[in-house]
Every structure is written in structure tokens, then in C-alpha cells.
Design an enzyme around this catalytic site. Structure first.
Site, PDB file in Angstrom:
ATOM      1  N   GLY A 274      87.587 113.405 139.109  1.00 53.04           N
ATOM      2  CA  GLY A 274      88.007 114.733 139.519  1.00 53.04           C
ATOM      3  C   GLY A 274      86.867 115.469 140.204  1.00 53.04           C
ATOM      4  N   CYS A 275      87.209 116.546 140.902  1.00 52.17           N
ATOM      5  CA  CYS A 275      86.184 117.261 141.675  1.00 52.17           C
ATOM      6  C   CYS A 275      85.158 117.921 140.748  1.00 52.17           C
ATOM      7  CB  CYS A 275      86.828 118.277 142.601  1.00 52.17           C
ATOM      8  SG  CYS A 275      87.993 119.404 141.822  1.00 52.17           S
ATOM      9  N   PHE A 276      85.621 118.626 139.710  1.00 56.76           N
ATOM     10  CA  PHE A 276      84.659 119.219 138.781  1.00 56.76           C
ATOM     11  C   PHE A 276      83.809 118.144 138.088  1.00 56.76           C
ATOM     12  CE2 PHE A 276      87.624 123.018 138.632  1.00 56.76           C
ATOM     13  CZ  PHE A 276      86.719 123.936 139.135  1.00 56.76           C
TER      14      PHE A 276
ATOM     15  N   ALA B  53      80.931 117.015 140.271  1.00 58.77           N
ATOM     16  CA  ALA B  53      79.823 117.977 140.374  1.00 58.77           C
ATOM     17  C   ALA B  53      79.025 118.064 139.068  1.00 58.77           C
ATOM     18  CB  ALA B  53      80.374 119.362 140.746  1.00 58.77           C
TER      19      ALA B  53
END
Lengths: 345, 345, 345, 345
Positions: free
Chosen positions: C145-147, C150
Site C-alpha cells: 500500500g502507499c502508506f 512510505a
């Protein structure tokens, strides 16, 4: 004794702004608030910024719920005001923020809205010549559209003073709240931030006949308006860049003369400011305020008069204009409850 | 009879917001407005949104120009308030929006500001326990910083009620007006739009000692605060996400119990709203308003209490807080002249 | 000979970004593009920025339409990948941008997604220790996932090097494209511009178990993650502020030592940059690029390590990560077709 | 063998965008990069998005530093290119992104720029009739301004095909990067977000004579241009709304006929797309791309042709146009190194 005021269509952006202004209006007590699909929800859910009214519950939009008030604001989708207004008492002040009663020409209404024309009410732009006489004591008022407010204020002095030819060109940027609260893909935040795009180009926007009507009335002859609205990456605000060719041989050909005309026309207006030379309107300067900012220029090469106006589409362009009309109609001080200064930066 | 109020540093963002609020304050008459490099300019040039004061001229910021008022607001760069305040009459209410008189610990002041400590004034956050007693009748008030306002409101109830351990972690996003009006490359519109970036990471931000002071006073023991401010692509607003580990075995471990504590603490506060379950604060909901919005959650996996607060950094975070303090100090109704509802969308 | 690549779910934001990257990938020929409700429309209608593919028509998302390609990217709503993937040939490289195959713990899947667990595929974050070995030659890959991308990049070195305690606190701001293209009122442009707001607070966001999984694997013990996502007024980008308490007595306690660890971990990574001291990541700096920017700090007062990371949620956070995985799986140069530099300002 | 390319003025927005494009140009090796006040800094400091060049050091902008390259791009403030270009070898391809060599009329130059006219170079808009012939093999090229690129592409076909009268009205919104990187108060993020404002109204903008020149050349007669630029709250992008009265009795009076003319003119252009009916250009659709999007309409009421164009001011409007010219001048494929698709959302 406070006026009892109802708001129909209170869940939309216009309705929310009407409530914000009424909340700080010293003569108003907010009565019934209604909605359609949001009926049953609280204002806190519909308008998370409306802390002072958060617990109020939205009722269904019916004439019955709206009756028994001194003033009823209608902030409904176009075409829904007429039947409702017909059921409200004749001495109730009904102020319609929709388009239903703005146009005088039934054919124009049918062409742009596709239904039978409901009629024409006194037009709620107090700054127009003679408008206050018509609005004082009125019980039915049609508030102008947001674009027509910005554009008419920018150009009517040029037409009443015969400074320009009857072909206006208008390009006006609007914040996305102007498109309303309906869910449409191109209005998603990810699509609008960083983006400008036109719509309704070529005369197709529904505000075109209203612009034509207003400027033609000012000019005393038919004025064509080439109107291109654009959607700008901001929540609120309209910046209207309006121009027309200077009449040949006319007085008013210099920028100073043009500015003098505008300054004279708006000298006593509480909500229109013609800026000093060298300063230009910005939408940020009118955020949340009922002020319209104007500046004029003359382009000697193109022989055109350019007037740029900035308003908050939800305040002066809708809700503030509506409250201003209420004040005029009821004989209250025109500024009452209406912010002059913007919230900036 | 109206209070005569002066504003020093009236050309900055904080000064402009103080003027916006004072303009609609029914007991206030705006007196002298001063600036430094902008002295001689009009308010219309400095604040294009301040239409009602557009012709007022900024005078030089001197004690002489500021004397003879009932109230003087100081909105100056840090370190400039002390000498000016010393020259103002002792019975003039002086409200400092700078940092000069906020900190109790001279060493902390020196470490973060690099100069001699000027002293400590009554701290202008009326919502803190006992604060109103101290503020009523005060003639010198130090208004909190914008981040400390948001964070202290979010966390002090958890400390006064011993719900959490003395190690707070705060990440707070601020609109770029929080960085002031000085010209710096990273504040250019083209750089900030579409961008988020942190600054002062690792304890370096000047609001850190103020946060530590406030939370430690609430807790009755030293509280460490890991504070990371971020710059967000919006003109105004602070969203502070604050958390701390729940004390083991404490009452208040469930979300309902935590919310009950917060609701009780803020039950009578005019400018703090603990939102109903399921709704979260947003900066848009407090734009231009003096309201602080709060919501709490308990993370059962991480055993942390999270409180998120939203304020307008220029209103509740600076100018609104300052006017609220003026009202309290002078015995006026605390809400006077202060908007509760936000301007949204 | 070019790889034939299909994209399922090509009408969404992730699908559009996959297409943008594939278009400039020298080894790729774009084959079938599919959608569900947009089937039959052209890519030009679905993605007005995709000029080079504007005339391509979206087909219905079926296994039949997707078969016969070397690579299939799935950019579908969570829960829809499993059945589709089961029908694709085992030697087709299937890269899933959804959550279906990311989690190892079936119970965590059920708790957050409410359905039966589909299984676990090799996890597509090449920067994790040992990840490339697992990805090379793989035919099924689950992109993070994007979070989690990061946050994991920001914190895993601190855990593999035992610098911090197993309680992480993360506050991460995301541009609104991270919420997808579905029509929801709070995602309207007028609502998001100028606004920051949290969501999924208290452990409720679906990326929480993925974060816990990744950091626990790195730490070799259970790590709790307090994760608060916020929605920021920008189309793209994630700024993740991540922190944890330093282990007492550990080496790595100074900022220099911490930075040395991070620099060593990422020394050879083509898409992760640990910034020089004094510079902090911004989302604008990675717009449209596959780069993750990192910076670390040590807060001596709070005894915490803070790492802030910035990525483009659609590029490194989804589509770029997916293409990077394709390159690794197929033995192509890892950078191929992937922009390193951002589009700024 | 790679072309060795230098960039003068590499610390500004235009210079940064030139570097971004050159970095992915397969025939280019980036040589010297120069600046003035930023000389000595790294590109990583000047352009935090330029990760692949982060360690390169900016040298002083001198002819000596720039010599020895095959191509030199000048991205300097207006008025600084001439003396520098005079010192560069005649067979070096010098591409000027400044205004110095764009205007043919020395009087127009003096009126708008106040200095002696430096001369006229081949005009770098390959889409103009006959332009490629002039650009192939040229060693000096003047790249158009960003507004003239957007407006000329939008209107020249209407003039070469005699569809409209010689009085054009243009209102064009630009992202704030168009105002450059100089520190000016009205460009601060807090001022521009949420705000639209015009500037240079009434013929005062320096791009006005360039617009007049281009359209007059296309028309074969003097064309007046009423040009109002506005500053929009976005980092990049130009949306130009251009219109002129249809010639009476002309063919091309219907929207279909007008579109047919535009489609024919741009049929083989790699970087201009006339959109299908019903779709309108947006700046988001061209972010970071070298594409210009166009759409036309005919307003039957106002008897005007309206053409709206969208470009990225830094890409097609400056750096991309410059690289496109380099490709044409050197006989490389015109698309080389230039992105067609935008980065959206």
C-alpha cells in the site's frame, strides 16, 4: 422582535452560507431549515463549520414546514422554487436563490432550462438603477446568479453611460463551490487542484441569457455576450474579466474618464469598491465578504474597456446578495449582518 | 463608550486578522495602526481584504504613537515587544501576540531565542484551569503561539486527568500564513502548492518549550514533547495530531471514558467543541472562526490516546485568542466580536 | 521483443499512473486495458492526460480479456484480485496493486477487510532485506500500500539495526488521489481545498496491519504502530512523519550515527535518497517520480528518532513500485522506464 | 556520440525544467550548469526535485563557462541574453528562452522592455507555417513566451484561414511559476492559494507585442489583441481563452467547419491535440507534458469563434518548446526526450 427566517435547501453550499450570515444578523431568528435527501440529518453533519447550529435537524422541504415564517430563503435546484413559492403566504418575503424567476423572456428560459417559464420576480441586485425602489416592500425577490452578479456590476455602468459597443466578451473563473455539492467526477479534489478548465463554452452556460438580459436593459439595446466560464482550483470566488470595444468618438475614452464614471456610479454603494489606480481585484480579498471589487482599464491598442470584478460566489454572489435584498425589502439598514471585509490570507 | 484600541505590527498577517475581528467588535473603536517597513502605506495596500479600513494610514511603531489607547495589541516579530511594552502606561491593557512573555523558564527562552529573557506575563489561554481568574483585570497578557494553542487544548485534559504518560508525540500541519509574511523562497506559491514538508524536526521549533511548559504544568510533572510541525498547502489552519501512551491501569482507558473527560472539561467553553463520535476536525471547518474542534480516539493495539485538534492559526491561534483575552480581561462577554462558525466550503 | 502488458482497472488513478509509466517503458507494449463501469469508454475519456493512448478502448475486466499477456497489472478494488488471478496462467507475471495478497495473517485480513483471506504473495518492496531474491523470477507479486511504502522505508532500518523501541508513532498526510476516484462528498474539491482532516484514527485504517507486519518482521518482535492518516489539500503525495523512542544505551543515539545507518542501508538503492543534513523531504520534490526521500533527526529531549519520508502515492506508492517489481521479477534493469526526478515546481 | 549541452540560468524554474527534460533525453549529456546569485550551490539545493543531478554544482554564468558545448540553453532574465550570446561560437546552437530575440519590431521592444533591441532570431514555434524550414540547421533560436505559445496555437489557424476578424480578445490564466522565482509579496503561498487576480491589464503585459506580431503575421494584416493575464492558484499551467468575431459571410462559420480547419492544421503535429467534440482542455491534463490541448466553439449569439488552449507553461510553454526546437534544429526526431502525456491527477 426578531424576524423568523426559514431556509429551504439548507444542506447545500448556498444554504450553508445563508445560515452563516443569518447567524450573525442581529434581527434574525433562524427557524425551520429544510433539505431533501439530507432531511433528518443535523446541520452539524451537513455543514461541519456551522458550530452554532450543529444540533439543528434538517426537515423535509415542504410548504407546510416552511410556512409561519417572516422570510423564506429558497436555495433549491433550478426549477423547484415555483411550486413551493406558490404555496407560501403572499405576505411572506420569499427570496429565491435559484434561477426560476430571474429571466423575463419565457423563450430564453425554455431554451436554457427546458421547462415552462414560472414568471419573473423583482431582480435582487440593489446596485442596478432603480432596483431599490422595486425591492423595497417586495415579497418575492429573485436573487441573481453568481456570474451575473459579478459581470453585471462590472459592465452595467459602461452600458448605462454608453461607453462601449453592444458586444461584450466575458471570461470568468469560478471556485468549485459554484458547481454545487452534487457528486460529479470532475469536481473531485484530485481533479480540480492544480487545474483550470472551461465549460459551457460558446454560449451554452445557463447564465448567458441572464447576462444578456441585464446588459441589454442597461444599454437600452440588445447586447451580445460571449461568456466563457472556467473552473479554478479554489473553493470560492469569481474573477470576471469583462471587456467591450469603446464607442468611437465617445467621451469616456481615457482610463481616467472611465474610472470617474465607475466611481460616480458606485460612490454610495456599501458593497461595491472601485479600487484606486494600480490595484486589481483578487478573489482572496473578498472571501466570505459581501463586497464586490472592481477595477477598470482602457487598452489603447485594442480600443477596449476592460473591467475586472471579484466577488465571493457564495456571499455577494448568492447568500450575501440574498440577505442584502432581505434588508432592502424590509427596510432594514442594508449592511446589517453582512461582512464587508474578507477573510485573508 | 467604545474602547480605543491600537494595533502594532498591523501590516502582518496576525495584525490584519486582529483588525478584521476588531472591526466587527461592538465595543471597539480602532485607533492607531502601526508598522515598520510599511509605515506610510495604507491598510488597503497592506491588506487588500480590509475594505472598511482601506484608507487608514500605517504609522511608525513607536510607544508614542501607541500611547493614549485603552488596549494595545502587539503583533511584532519575536523580541520586539518588551522594550515597547515597558514604555506603555501600566494601566493600558497590552496584549502581546509574540513569544516574548510566554515562557517561564529563562534558560528555555535563551536556548530557543538567543537573547535575554524579558519576563513572564499571564498566559492568554482562557480554557486552561484557573486561567480566567488570572486574566480578569490583567493589564499584560501573553497570547500563546498557534501550535501551542492547538496542542495544549488537545492534550491538557489528558494530563490534568492523568490519563496518559508524560511523553507526548505531536505532528501538526500548518497553513503557510503561520510562517508569516516575510519573503522566503520556500514560501512562494509555486513551491508550497501541492507540497507538504516538515521543519524544525527533532525539537528545534521554537514552540517546543512552550508546549513542554503547558503540558508539564497540566501534568504536574515534566512532560516531554516530540513535536514535528509540517507546512501544508493551504493559507490557514492547524491540524494537530497528538498522542500519548495510556497510563496502565488508569481509568479512562476506553474511548467512551476518554471522551467523557474531554466533554466534561470543555462543557462550558464557548470556543472549544468536542465533536460527536464518528466526526473528525478539519481546518476548513474553522476557517476564520475562533473555534477549536477536538476529537479523541483510543488505539487499543498501540495503547495510545490520540486527540486531533483543528484551529485557524490566525484566529483562535493568534488574533481571536487575543481578542478573547481582551474580553476576559476587561470583563466583557467572552464571545463578543468573535465568530464561532467557520467560512466553508 | 516487447513484453505484452495488460492493465486491469485501468480507469482508476492507479491504473492511469501504471499506463503513464508503461508508455515510456522501452521494453513494454501495452495490450489490453480493462475496467468495470467504464468499459466501452476510451482512455482519453477516462484519463484526459493520456494523450498517447487516447483512442484505446477499455474492455470489460475478465480473465479472458486479460489472458495472453506476459504481464498483468491488477489495479482493482480490494477483494477482487483473487478470483481473477486464479484464472490467469501460472507463468504470467501478475502484479496486484490491491491489498488481497499483502498480509500474512488471515485473522488480520478478516478483521480489516471482512472476507476470507486469499493468501500471501511475495511482497513487492524491493528495498526490504532479501526482497529482491524473492521477487526475481516470481510470477505473483503483491505491491505494498502507499502508506506502508512510505512508512516502511522510513522505519525498517531503525528496526533492523535495533535503534528504537517497538512502539512506532506515525502521522502521514496523503494527497486526495490516495482516496481513489469513487465519488464521496468529502472528496469534492470545494471540501478538500484549504482543508486537512484525519481519518481512520485509532488503528482503524486498513494499512495498519500491513505496517505492523512490515515493522515487526524488521524488528524480529512485535511492533505496535499508532497510525494516523490525514487527508491533505494536494492531488498527490505522502509525507509520513514516523518516530519511535530510542533504545536506552543503544549505539546510534546521535543524529550522525542514525544517519550513517540510514545512508548505509540505502547506499545502493536507486529509488531511495537519504537527504543531506539540513534538508527535508517534500511531496513536491517527488511528484511523478519513483523516488522516496528520507531525512532523520534525533530529538534529545524526547529521546526519539524521527524519520520523515516523502513519496508520490501513485508512483513509488503504487504504480512505480509495481513497475519496479516487474523489472526485478523479469531481470530487467531496475530503473527501466521509471522517472527518478520529480516534476516541480 | 552524445550532444554536450549547457544550461545558463539553471537555478530558476525554466532552467530546472530544461534540466528535467534533458535528463531523460537519450542524445544529451548535461554539461555546465550556471547561475548568478546561486552560483556555488548544488542543483540539489536549487531544485530539490532534481535527484539525478543533485550533486552538480552551479557555476557562474559566463561565456567562458558556457563555451565548448554543442548546445547552450539560456534561461536568463530578459535583457541578459544578447551580450552572452555574442560571445558564444557561431556554430554553437544557442536557444534563448528569454524575450530578447523574439520581437521583430525594435520600437515594440523598446516600449515594453525599455532598452535597445538586440535583434531577431528564428522564432521557435515549430507548429507555425514554414517554421520548421527556418529552424532546421539554425544556430540561434528564440523560444516564444509561455502565453504567446498558448495563444498563438489557439488562434493562428483562424487567422491563416481567414475565419475571424483582426480583433482578438484573450484572457489567460497562468500558474504562479509563470511569474518566476523572484521573491515578491503577492507570490507568497498564503496570498496565491484560493486567489485569482489579473495583472498587466489593458495591454501592459510584455507578451502583448509578441501576440500581436504572431497573429498579424498569420493574418497578413494588423491584428489587435486585448490580452488579460490572470494569476491562478496552481503551480503550473496556462489556460488561454481566446476569441474573435467570425468574419461575415465566411466559410467556417459552423463549429464543425471550424473544427475541421483546426484538425487539418494540426493533423500531423506531435504536440498539439484538438480534442474531440464535448471535451475541453484542462491544465492538469498537460502537467509536465509538451502537449498543447485545444478545443474550439462557435457562439452563434455573439458570432464569435472561441478557442481554448491548455499548456504547461514550463514545458510546452518554455523548456519543452526549447528542447523541441533543439531536436528540429539538429535533425533529431522531434519527439525525442519529450513527454506527451501529462502527470495527473
Amino acid at each position: 422582535m426578531a424576524l423568523r427566517v426559514a431556509v429551504a435547501g439548507a444542506s447545500g453550499y448556498a444554504g450553508g452560507e445563508i445560515l452563516r450570515l443569518l447567524t450573525s444578523h442581529p434581527e434574525v431568528e433562524i427557524g425551520t431549515v429544510t433539505a431533501h435527501s439530507s432531511a433528518g440529518r443535523t446541520l452539524g453533519e451537513a455543514h461541519p463549520q456551522a458550530h452554532s447550529l450543529a444540533d439543528r435537524v434538517l426537515e423535509e422541504t415542504t410548504a407546510e414546514n416552511l410556512s409561519g415564517h417572516d422570510v423564506v430563503f429558497l436555495a433549491l435546484p433550478h426549477g423547484q422554487s415555483a411550486s413551493l413559492a406558490a404555496e407560501l403566504a403572499p405576505d411572506t418575503l420569499v427570496i429565491d436563490c435559484g434561477a426560476d424567476f430571474r429571466l423575463r423572456d419565457p423563450a430564453a428560459w425554455r431554451r436554457f432550462y427546458g421547462s415552462a417559464h414560472a414568471g419573473t420576480w423583482p431582480y435582487g441586485l440593489p446596485e442596478l438603477p432603480g432596483a431599490r425602489d422595486e425591492l423595497e416592500g417586495a415579497t418575492r425577490i429573485a436573487v441573481p446568479g453568481c456570474f451575473p452578479t459579478a459581470v453585471t456590476l462590472a459592465l452595467f455602468p459602461a452600458y448605462t453611460h454608453r461607453l462601449v459597443e453592444p458586444e461584450a466578451v466575458v471570461v470568468a473563473a469560478s471556485g468549485t463551490s459554484g458547481a454545487g455539492r452534487a457528486l460529479r467526477p470532475h469536481l473531485l479534489g484530485a481533479e480540480v487542484m492544480g487545474s483550470m478548465t472551461p465549460y459551457g463554452v460558446g454560449g451554452g452556460h445557463r447564465h448567458t441569457p441572464e447576462l444578456t438580459q441585464n446588459l441589454s436593459l442597461a444599454a437600452g439595446e440588445h447586447v451580445t455576450v460571449s461568456f466563457t466560464p472556467t473552473l479554478a482550483p479554489m473553493p470560492r470566488g469569481i474573477l470576471a474579466t469583462c471587456s467591450a470595444r469603446l464607442r468611437p468618438g465617445t467621451a469616456g475614452g481615457s482610463e481616467e474618464e472611465v474610472r470617474a464614471v465607475y466611481e460616480a456610479v458606485y460612490a454610495d454603494e456599501p458593497f461595491v469598491q472601485v479600487l484606486p489606480p494600480g490595484r486589481w481585484p483578487s478573489t482572496a480579498s473578498v472571501l466570505g465578504s459581501n463586497t464586490a471589487l472592481l477595477q477598470v482599464a482602457v487598452d489603447p491598442g485594442a480600443r477596449r474597456l476592460i473591467c475586472v470584478s471579484a466577488i465571493d460566489n457564495l456571499t455577494k454572489g448568492t447568500a450575501g446578495g440574498a440577505v442584502q435584498c432581505m434588508n432592502v425589502a424590509l427596510g432594514l439598514p442594508e449592511r446589517l449582518g453582512l461582512p464587508t471585509d474578507g477573510v485573508a490570507p
